[in-house]
Design an enzyme around this catalytic site. Structure first.
Site, PDB file in Angstrom:
ATOM      1  N   HIS A 156      -8.558  -2.041   1.110  1.00 47.91           N
ATOM      2  CA  HIS A 156      -7.320  -2.705   0.738  1.00 47.91           C
ATOM      3  C   HIS A 156      -6.428  -2.820   1.970  1.00 47.91           C
ATOM      4  O   HIS A 156      -6.339  -1.897   2.788  1.00 47.91           O
ATOM      5  CB  HIS A 156      -6.575  -1.900  -0.332  1.00 47.91           C
ATOM      6  CG  HIS A 156      -7.252  -1.928  -1.665  1.00 47.91           C
ATOM      7  ND1 HIS A 156      -6.541  -2.034  -2.847  1.00 47.91           N
ATOM      8  CD2 HIS A 156      -8.554  -1.885  -2.010  1.00 47.91           C
ATOM      9  CE1 HIS A 156      -7.392  -2.045  -3.868  1.00 47.91           C
ATOM     10  NE2 HIS A 156      -8.620  -1.931  -3.377  1.00 47.91           N
TER      11      HIS A 156
ATOM     12  N   GLU B 201       0.875  -1.177   0.000  1.00 45.13           N
ATOM     13  CA  GLU B 201       0.000   0.000   0.000  1.00 45.13           C
ATOM     14  C   GLU B 201       0.908   1.221   0.000  1.00 45.13           C
ATOM     15  O   GLU B 201       1.997   1.209   0.592  1.00 45.13           O
ATOM     16  CB  GLU B 201      -0.934   0.003   1.206  1.00 45.13           C
ATOM     17  CG  GLU B 201      -1.884  -1.189   1.275  1.00 45.13           C
ATOM     18  CD  GLU B 201      -2.831  -1.299   0.083  1.00 45.13           C
ATOM     19  OE1 GLU B 201      -3.082  -0.263  -0.577  1.00 45.13           O
ATOM     20  OE2 GLU B 201      -3.303  -2.415  -0.192  1.00 45.13           O
TER      21      GLU B 201
ATOM     22  N   ASP C 137      -4.634  -8.713   1.189  1.00 46.03           N
ATOM     23  CA  ASP C 137      -4.615  -8.850  -0.270  1.00 46.03           C
ATOM     24  C   ASP C 137      -3.598  -9.895  -0.721  1.00 46.03           C
ATOM     25  O   ASP C 137      -3.824 -10.613  -1.696  1.00 46.03           O
ATOM     26  CB  ASP C 137      -4.322  -7.501  -0.920  1.00 46.03           C
ATOM     27  CG  ASP C 137      -5.524  -6.560  -0.855  1.00 46.03           C
ATOM     28  OD1 ASP C 137      -6.570  -6.968  -0.316  1.00 46.03           O
ATOM     29  OD2 ASP C 137      -5.418  -5.424  -1.349  1.00 46.03           O
TER      30      ASP C 137
ATOM     31  N   HIS D 297      -7.024   2.563   1.339  1.00 46.98           N
ATOM     32  CA  HIS D 297      -6.491   1.615   2.322  1.00 46.98           C
ATOM     33  C   HIS D 297      -6.775   1.984   3.773  1.00 46.98           C
ATOM     34  O   HIS D 297      -6.548   1.172   4.670  1.00 46.98           O
ATOM     35  CB  HIS D 297      -4.985   1.410   2.132  1.00 46.98           C
ATOM     36  CG  HIS D 297      -4.189   2.673   2.001  1.00 46.98           C
ATOM     37  ND1 HIS D 297      -4.173   3.660   2.950  1.00 46.98           N
ATOM     38  CD2 HIS D 297      -3.357   3.095   1.008  1.00 46.98           C
ATOM     39  CE1 HIS D 297      -3.359   4.628   2.570  1.00 46.98           C
ATOM     40  NE2 HIS D 297      -2.854   4.322   1.378  1.00 46.98           N
TER      41      HIS D 297
END
Length: 228
Positions: free
Chosen positions: A150, A9, A155, A57
């Site tokens: 996210h 991220e 992920d 995120h």
């Protein structure tokens, strides 16, 4: 074979304009089976978090303010990665940010030869289809109901499942993970000689007596069809 599935991220889309990596999540796989070993870390990017990135995120500047710098965790991250192939979704993006962080602390970049891009694999498997992580999870029936925003480790865990499906399915992964058992089996051939008593061929033509009995039987039949 050991592989690392990972995700990052960031504060934005381009490290060349000053964007930084703020989270990384890694999942170890051996022969396409997750071992349960993972690596996860947040990093202080030493810059503000744009609202657009935070919406994706959920990582705010305040949350990241007390997290370690990438330089502080670089050695343990690289130790976890080892020399394994690195699997990522749209891998060029994640490699770009990871190597940018390494460059900022004057460390050698990770070779692109180690890059495995699941987007490229998915394009070959499903040409013309949607290739996002969400779309592939839906295609393969992978539960992503807990994915509200996210997150790098979440992920990476989802991508590990997708990667197995893209490269042959769960059954192949299980077979590759099984221990190889070598069995040496000796087969002894035994030839058994069977003694057989000789018998003369049996005659198959009717004897005179049998022909006589047959004619007597025919005479007893009334209007046989073969006499019409």
């Amino acid at each position: 074979m050991r592989e690392i599935v990972f995700d990052t991220e960031t504060t934005g889309l381009d490290p060349k304009t000053g964007d930084r990596m703020v989270e990384i999540g890694c999942v170890e796989m051996v022969n396409r089976v997750a071992t349960g070993e993972t690596y996860h870390a947040y990093f202080n990017p030493q810059r503000d978090m744009p609202a657009g990135a935070e919406a994706v995120h959920g990582l705010s500047s305040a949350f990241l303010s007390d997290k370690p710098l990438f330089a502080e965790l670089a050695d343990e991250l690289l130790a976890f990665l080892g020399d394994a192939p690195l699997v990522a979704h749209n891998a060029g993006f994640d490699f770009g940010f990871l190597n940018n962080e390494l460059a900022l602390i004057e460390r050698e970049p990770i070779s692109l030869d180690r890059m495995v891009d699941t987007v490229a694999i998915a394009k070959k498997r499903h040409p013309g289809a949607k290739l996002s992580l969400d779309a592939l999870c839906t295609r393969y029936g992978i539960d992503r109901s807990h994915r509200v925003k996210h997150g790098a480790l979440l992920d990476a865990e989802l991508l590990a499942q997708v990667y197995v499906e893209l490269t042959g399915g769960r059954q192949i992964g299980l077979e590759l993970a099984a221990e190889t058992i070598e069995v040496t089996q000796e087969i002894t051939s035994v030839t058994t000689r069977i003694e057989r008593t000789f018998r003369a061929p049996r005659p198959h033509s009717a004897s005179a007596e049998e022909l006589e009995r047959h004619q007597a039987f025919i005479k007893k039949m009334e209007s046989p069809i073969w006499s019409d």
